[in-house]
Design a protein around this motif. Structure first.
Motif, PDB file in Angstrom:
ATOM      1  N   PRO A 269       1.217  -1.123  -0.243  1.00 38.86           N
ATOM      2  CA  PRO A 269       0.109  -0.079   0.137  1.00 38.86           C
ATOM      3  C   PRO A 269       0.691   1.389  -0.237  1.00 38.86           C
ATOM      4  O   PRO A 269       0.528   2.398  -0.422  1.00 38.86           O
ATOM      5  CB  PRO A 269      -0.950  -0.106   0.925  1.00 38.86           C
ATOM      6  CG  PRO A 269      -1.039  -1.820   1.258  1.00 38.86           C
ATOM      7  CD  PRO A 269       0.325  -2.459   1.009  1.00 38.86           C
ATOM      8  N   LEU A 270       1.892   1.511   0.676  1.00 38.55           N
ATOM      9  CA  LEU A 270       3.121   2.391   0.330  1.00 38.55           C
ATOM     10  C   LEU A 270       3.639   2.334  -0.937  1.00 38.55           C
ATOM     11  O   LEU A 270       3.498   3.990  -0.755  1.00 38.55           O
ATOM     12  CB  LEU A 270       4.333   2.289   2.052  1.00 38.55           C
ATOM     13  CG  LEU A 270       4.898   3.573   1.504  1.00 38.55           C
ATOM     14  CD1 LEU A 270       3.963   4.661   2.564  1.00 38.55           C
ATOM     15  CD2 LEU A 270       5.575   2.758   2.882  1.00 38.55           C
ATOM     16  N   ASP A 271       3.711   1.380  -1.719  1.00 41.24           N
ATOM     17  CA  ASP A 271       4.247   1.937  -3.037  1.00 41.24           C
ATOM     18  C   ASP A 271       2.943   2.501  -4.198  1.00 41.24           C
ATOM     19  O   ASP A 271       3.020   3.032  -4.394  1.00 41.24           O
ATOM     20  CB  ASP A 271       4.231   0.356  -3.608  1.00 41.24           C
ATOM     21  CG  ASP A 271       5.815  -0.453  -3.103  1.00 41.24           C
ATOM     22  OD1 ASP A 271       6.391   0.674  -2.825  1.00 41.24           O
ATOM     23  OD2 ASP A 271       6.124  -1.788  -2.692  1.00 41.24           O
ATOM     24  N   VAL A 272       1.530   2.110  -3.126  1.00 41.18           N
ATOM     25  CA  VAL A 272       0.605   2.469  -3.427  1.00 41.18           C
ATOM     26  C   VAL A 272       0.578   3.587  -4.399  1.00 41.18           C
ATOM     27  O   VAL A 272       0.086   4.881  -4.310  1.00 41.18           O
ATOM     28  CB  VAL A 272      -0.760   2.383  -4.182  1.00 41.18           C
ATOM     29  CG1 VAL A 272      -1.982   2.384  -4.145  1.00 41.18           C
ATOM     30  CG2 VAL A 272      -0.657   0.292  -4.422  1.00 41.18           C
TER      31      VAL A 272
ATOM     32  N   GLU B 153       4.127  19.281   5.134  1.00 40.22           N
ATOM     33  CA  GLU B 153       4.952  18.340   6.251  1.00 40.22           C
ATOM     34  C   GLU B 153       4.034  17.139   7.091  1.00 40.22           C
ATOM     35  O   GLU B 153       3.502  16.188   7.283  1.00 40.22           O
ATOM     36  CB  GLU B 153       5.689  18.303   6.703  1.00 40.22           C
ATOM     37  CG  GLU B 153       6.784  19.375   6.364  1.00 40.22           C
ATOM     38  CD  GLU B 153       7.945  18.142   5.237  1.00 40.22           C
ATOM     39  OE1 GLU B 153       8.046  16.770   5.705  1.00 40.22           O
ATOM     40  OE2 GLU B 153       8.259  18.120   4.276  1.00 40.22           O
ATOM     41  N   ALA B 154       2.589  18.187   7.882  1.00 38.93           N
ATOM     42  CA  ALA B 154       1.829  17.112   8.586  1.00 38.93           C
ATOM     43  C   ALA B 154       0.552  16.801   7.379  1.00 38.93           C
ATOM     44  O   ALA B 154       1.230  15.464   7.751  1.00 38.93           O
ATOM     45  CB  ALA B 154       1.568  18.944   8.919  1.00 38.93           C
ATOM     46  N   VAL B 155       0.734  16.780   5.937  1.00 30.32           N
ATOM     47  CA  VAL B 155      -0.414  16.582   5.599  1.00 30.32           C
ATOM     48  C   VAL B 155       0.073  14.943   5.277  1.00 30.32           C
ATOM     49  O   VAL B 155       0.189  14.159   4.734  1.00 30.32           O
ATOM     50  CB  VAL B 155      -0.331  17.105   3.939  1.00 30.32           C
ATOM     51  CG1 VAL B 155      -1.056  16.002   3.343  1.00 30.32           C
ATOM     52  CG2 VAL B 155      -1.436  18.178   4.725  1.00 30.32           C
ATOM     53  N   THR B 156       1.822  14.847   4.632  1.00 24.99           N
ATOM     54  CA  THR B 156       2.332  14.016   3.942  1.00 24.99           C
ATOM     55  C   THR B 156       2.812  13.103   5.168  1.00 24.99           C
ATOM     56  O   THR B 156       2.867  12.087   5.131  1.00 24.99           O
ATOM     57  CB  THR B 156       3.780  14.527   4.078  1.00 24.99           C
ATOM     58  OG1 THR B 156       3.764  15.279   2.334  1.00 24.99           O
ATOM     59  CG2 THR B 156       4.641  13.339   3.149  1.00 24.99           C
ATOM     60  N   ALA B 157       3.529  13.202   6.320  1.00 25.80           N
ATOM     61  CA  ALA B 157       3.190  12.150   7.526  1.00 25.80           C
ATOM     62  C   ALA B 157       2.088  11.467   7.853  1.00 25.80           C
ATOM     63  O   ALA B 157       2.255  10.329   7.713  1.00 25.80           O
ATOM     64  CB  ALA B 157       4.266  13.171   8.729  1.00 25.80           C
ATOM     65  N   ALA B 158       1.034  12.053   7.707  1.00 26.91           N
ATOM     66  CA  ALA B 158      -0.056  11.217   8.092  1.00 26.91           C
ATOM     67  C   ALA B 158      -0.175  10.167   6.584  1.00 26.91           C
ATOM     68  O   ALA B 158      -0.781   9.228   7.364  1.00 26.91           O
ATOM     69  CB  ALA B 158      -1.196  12.826   7.955  1.00 26.91           C
ATOM     70  N   ALA B 159      -0.663  11.505   5.755  1.00 32.73           N
ATOM     71  CA  ALA B 159      -0.602  10.235   4.084  1.00 32.73           C
ATOM     72  C   ALA B 159       0.478   8.772   4.099  1.00 32.73           C
ATOM     73  O   ALA B 159      -0.240   7.749   3.973  1.00 32.73           O
ATOM     74  CB  ALA B 159      -0.558  11.118   2.894  1.00 32.73           C
ATOM     75  N   TRP B 160       1.935   9.184   5.121  1.00 31.98           N
ATOM     76  CA  TRP B 160       2.845   8.019   4.973  1.00 31.98           C
ATOM     77  C   TRP B 160       2.226   6.926   5.827  1.00 31.98           C
ATOM     78  O   TRP B 160       2.320   5.903   5.326  1.00 31.98           O
ATOM     79  CB  TRP B 160       4.235   9.140   5.284  1.00 31.98           C
ATOM     80  CG  TRP B 160       5.524   7.956   5.552  1.00 31.98           C
ATOM     81  CD1 TRP B 160       5.223   6.802   4.809  1.00 31.98           C
ATOM     82  CD2 TRP B 160       5.985   7.414   7.166  1.00 31.98           C
ATOM     83  NE1 TRP B 160       6.168   6.516   5.500  1.00 31.98           N
ATOM     84  CE2 TRP B 160       6.810   6.635   7.143  1.00 31.98           C
ATOM     85  CE3 TRP B 160       5.265   7.960   8.211  1.00 31.98           C
ATOM     86  CZ2 TRP B 160       7.451   6.056   8.233  1.00 31.98           C
ATOM     87  CZ3 TRP B 160       5.643   7.531   9.275  1.00 31.98           C
ATOM     88  CH2 TRP B 160       6.962   6.783   9.378  1.00 31.98           C
ATOM     89  N   ASP B 161       2.385   7.876   6.885  1.00 36.08           N
ATOM     90  CA  ASP B 161       1.677   6.496   8.284  1.00 36.08           C
ATOM     91  C   ASP B 161       0.917   6.138   7.953  1.00 36.08           C
ATOM     92  O   ASP B 161       0.387   4.398   8.124  1.00 36.08           O
ATOM     93  CB  ASP B 161       1.286   7.164   9.123  1.00 36.08           C
ATOM     94  CG  ASP B 161       0.997   6.502  10.632  1.00 36.08           C
ATOM     95  OD1 ASP B 161       2.244   5.654  10.662  1.00 36.08           O
ATOM     96  OD2 ASP B 161       0.129   7.035  10.872  1.00 36.08           O
ATOM     97  N   VAL B 162      -0.490   6.637   7.648  1.00 28.29           N
ATOM     98  CA  VAL B 162      -1.716   5.624   7.575  1.00 28.29           C
ATOM     99  C   VAL B 162      -1.231   4.673   6.047  1.00 28.29           C
ATOM    100  O   VAL B 162      -1.934   3.285   6.116  1.00 28.29           O
ATOM    101  CB  VAL B 162      -3.492   6.681   6.564  1.00 28.29           C
ATOM    102  CG1 VAL B 162      -3.274   6.813   5.594  1.00 28.29           C
ATOM    103  CG2 VAL B 162      -4.514   5.321   6.748  1.00 28.29           C
ATOM    104  N   ALA B 163      -0.448   5.402   4.819  1.00 31.45           N
ATOM    105  CA  ALA B 163      -0.282   3.860   3.780  1.00 31.45           C
ATOM    106  C   ALA B 163       0.654   2.684   4.433  1.00 31.45           C
ATOM    107  O   ALA B 163       0.961   1.398   3.941  1.00 31.45           O
ATOM    108  CB  ALA B 163       0.188   4.572   2.858  1.00 31.45           C
ATOM    109  N   ALA B 164       1.550   3.173   5.169  1.00 37.27           N
ATOM    110  CA  ALA B 164       2.622   2.110   5.991  1.00 37.27           C
ATOM    111  C   ALA B 164       1.717   0.987   6.452  1.00 37.27           C
ATOM    112  O   ALA B 164       2.003  -0.016   7.356  1.00 37.27           O
ATOM    113  CB  ALA B 164       3.475   3.108   6.348  1.00 37.27           C
ATOM    114  N   VAL B 165       0.648   1.353   7.370  1.00 33.11           N
ATOM    115  CA  VAL B 165      -0.119   0.284   7.909  1.00 33.11           C
ATOM    116  C   VAL B 165      -1.125   0.402   7.581  1.00 33.11           C
ATOM    117  O   VAL B 165      -2.071  -0.822   7.646  1.00 33.11           O
ATOM    118  CB  VAL B 165      -0.419   0.620   9.376  1.00 33.11           C
ATOM    119  CG1 VAL B 165      -2.123   2.034   9.358  1.00 33.11           C
ATOM    120  CG2 VAL B 165      -0.809   0.439  10.532  1.00 33.11           C
ATOM    121  N   ALA B 166      -1.781   0.254   6.376  1.00 39.14           N
ATOM    122  CA  ALA B 166      -3.359  -0.320   5.641  1.00 39.14           C
ATOM    123  C   ALA B 166      -2.756  -1.228   5.234  1.00 39.14           C
ATOM    124  O   ALA B 166      -2.008  -2.139   5.192  1.00 39.14           O
ATOM    125  CB  ALA B 166      -3.073   0.849   4.558  1.00 39.14           C
TER     126      ALA B 166
END
Length: 689
Positions: free
Chosen positions: A68-71, A230-243
């Motif tokens: 999901p993080l690749d996506v 940076e806040a938007v990107t961090a939140a987007a990265w995190d939710v994809a990392a754990v999805a």
């Protein structure tokens, strides 16, 4: 910066951005403005040939086998170039159904909004009982028209479920969470384009004879965009990392943080971009409004951030916290056994602090004799093992600023005299930098150092000096060459070590702060003698030394706990009875506190990858100040009338003190405004004013 941190993700994002820019997607969206049935077939054909749509499918299903993080990395890159068409809906449905087909998406059984129906072969939709079905697109009778987002098509429809196939395992919660995950990646792409566009414009657009980026108001607006991005990107990265992972609670928590953070953030950044662009940004011909439209549409599609904030409050009350685990990929195998054994020795020691100092584990990133010059992996392992053993490092406070300078620039005698006693807590330090007329602008300081036989005589006044009344030693900046005061103000400054207890001519006057306490002090220096062996480096090296940072920077994993005030707000919410508006406020505080921790994690991951610090570290300081100030104020608001009458209530007293005390955070160590100037110039490359 973007979602991707690893070299592979950085390269993937760069490659896809170059490819996406060649598609002419924005031009296609403009041409299709009046065509409600536009399917963006040519763009979608290119997307298919590139393999973007199937990057997250398993290889057995014809996909790329990506995570999901690749996506998310791919979606962010495509959104940055505003690739039109059904990429988002296809990414969501492919993840849920495990197959590649052009599948539209509906979120409500009434089919009031169907995303990307034109050109779709199938539709994923719910019924009134939250059962989810896949139906042929031909089973829908639909009306489609251009909407707010010109790069997508939204329809309203009715459906005949006669040929429907059950989408096993799909639920409304799962579908919305998947949509949030991938829409947040698009929000990050929109935010990144808007930030880059605004900054580039601010560098070249001139008014009053200089680039507008040199004006503090514009510079601060751009840095505020950086903070939000940076806040938007961090939140987007995190939710994809754990999805789609094994821990459903962690994904749900991360998704709520993303809903609270990413979409409002992207909208505000897009609006600020237009503001920086000025009149040209308001024209239809400029692309900025297309990105604002995409951001607004994503926010409407994902749903109300306030609802997510209420849900986040409930999750926090139940005990859920975001627990980010860093995969060291086996790089810790060589060091962990020894670290674990050393930590066991520390835990068994009668004096834990002395054991930390003697092993170098108190400051492992520092060079000997204070530390181990530990690399990033070793630092993380030490932190993990100390946490596992329940060992908390003591705070060395101002010594954390003084000792790196002594270690790097001092003499062997200075290192032997000061380093170990300070780490053990036997020596307390204060900092004599600020003056009544020289706060953030240290180059304007007036304290004089006059050379005399065997040393220097210091005369001047310092202010805002914490713990000066009980400090043993001070680091002090004083002007050794008064001739440079007006011509080269950063030169002619010395860096002195001042004996606060045994030097004649020092007067310390307490300054009572708004908390009622007197942590700060004024310090008057009247002919104070400092011997030559207490001058660090040369007599004109002070400015350079004051800016010292060790080459081996501290790498520290964030705790899973929220900020102290946010945790207190969650506890008050757990007591029940909070109105919805206050539950929203608590949830937003939880989201911000979590994002601040995520920025720290991303900085650690960059260090582990051998990269230099990114924008996260600077932004984390700015957002961290807001987090602590807003959180402490929230607790006082939640306590309500109790703050007026409960004079003997320890809880009220502690909350009030914290709220008042945190006001200093946006002033001490360089005001928020100065930090934004620095970030604008050093990170964004904006011109000096």
């Amino acid at each position: 910066m973007s979602i991707g941190i690893t070299d592979e993700h950085v390269e993937l994002a760069a490659s896809l951005r170059r490819w996406a820019a060649s598609l002419g997607g924005i031009e296609a969206a403009r041409l299709a403005e009046s065509d409600g049935e536009e399917t963006f077939d040519e763009t979608w054909k290119a997307v298919g040939e590139m393999g973007v749509a199937t990057i997250g499918l398993p290889e057995s299903a014809g996909g790329g086998g990506g995570s999901p993080l690749d996506v998310a990395v791919a979606l962010e890159a495509c959104a940055r170039e505003l690739v039109p068409g059904p990429l988002l809906s296809n990414a969501v449905t492919a993840a849920l159904l495990g197959r590649d087909e052009r599948c539209a998406l509906a979120l409500d059984p009434d089919l009031r909004v169907v995303l990307d129906l034109p050109g779709a072969t199938h539709v994923l939709l719910p019924d009134a009982d939250d059962a989810w079905w896949v139906v042929p697109a031909s089973a829908l009778s639909a009306t489609t028209s251009p909407g707010l987002d010109l790069t997508r098509r939204f329809s309203s429809a009715t459906v005949d479920l006669a040929d429907a196939t059950r989408a096993e395992g799909a639920t409304g919660d799962l579908v919305r969470r998947a949509l949030t995950t991938y829409a947040a990646a698009e929000a990050s792409g929109v935010a990144r384009w808007c930030l880059a566009t605004a900054v580039e414009h601010a560098k070249v657009r001139e008014q009053f004879g200089k680039p507008i980026g040199a004006f503090q108001a514009v510079k601060h607006l751009c840095v505020e965009m950086l903070e939000a991005a940076e806040a938007v990107t961090a939140a987007a990265w995190d939710v994809a990392a754990v999805a789609f992972g094994p821990d459903d609670d962690q994904w749900a928590f991360a998704a709520d943080v993303a809903r609270v953070t990413a979409f409002d953030g992207a909208v505000e950044i897009a609006k600020s971009c237009i503001q920086v662009l000025g009149g040209i940004g308001f024209t239809y011909e400029h692309d900025a409004h297309l990105y604002l439209r995409r951001a607004l549409a994503l926010r409407a599609l994902v749903g109300d951030a306030d609802q997510a904030a209420v849900a986040l409050t409930a999750r926090a009350v139940s005990g859920t916290r975001r627990q980010v685990e860093v995969d060291l990929e086996g790089r810790d195998d060589a060091v962990r056994p020894q670290v674990r054994a050393t930590v066991a020795t520390i835990a068994a020691a009668a004096d834990t602090r002395r054991a930390l100092v003697e092993t170098g584990y108190l400051t492992p990133h520092w060079p000997a004799p204070a530390g181990l010059a530990a690399d990033a992996v070793t630092q993380v392992v030490i932190d993990e093992e100390l946490a596992r053993a329940g060992i908390t490092r003591p705070d060395i406070v101002i010594a954390g600023w003084a000792l790196p300078t002594i270690l790097e620039h001092g003499t062997d005698a200075q290192r032997e005299r000061f380093v170990t006693p300070s780490l053990l807590g036997d020596l307390v330090w204060c900092q004599l930098f600020s003056e009544p007329g020289s706060g953030s602008d240290l180059a304007s300081l007036r304290t004089r150092a006059t050379k005399v036989d065997g040393g220097w005589r210091l005369d001047g006044q310092k202010v805002w000096t914490s713990v000066a009344d009980r400090a043993d030693w001070a680091i002090c900046l004083a002007r050794t060459d008064p001739e440079t005061q007006h011509t080269k103000p950063h030169q002619g400054i010395g860096y002195f070590l001042v004996d606060m207890r045994n030097s004649d001519g020092i007067e310390v006057r307490p300054l009572r702060e708004i908390t009622g306490e007197a942590l700060f002090n004024e310090v008057f220096l009247d002919d104070v003698f400092v011997p030559d062996d207490c001058l660090v480096a040369g007599p004109t090296d002070g400015w350079r030394l004051a800016r010292t940072t060790l080459a081996n920077e501290r790498v520290a994993m964030a705790t899973s706990r929220l900020d102290k005030s946010t945790e207190r707000a969650v506890a008050l919410a757990a007591d029940g009875g909070l109105p919805v508006t206050q539950q929203v406020a608590v949830g937003r505080s939880v989201a911000l506190s979590t994002v601040c921790a995520l920025l720290g994690v991303r900085t650690v991951l960059r260090s582990l990858g051998g990269q230099g610090p990114g924008a996260e570290s600077s932004v984390a300081k700015l957002l961290g100040v807001r987090n602590r100030q807003d959180g402490s104020e929230l607790v006082v608001r939640l306590l309500g009338e109790r703050v007026l009458t409960a004079v003997d209530d320890d809880e009220v007293a502690a909350a009030t003190w914290e709220m008042l005390n945190t006001r200093c955070l946006s002033i001490a160590g360089g005001t928020t405004q100065i930090m934004r100037n620095v970030a604008g110039e050093r990170i964004l490359g904006l011109p000096r004013g």
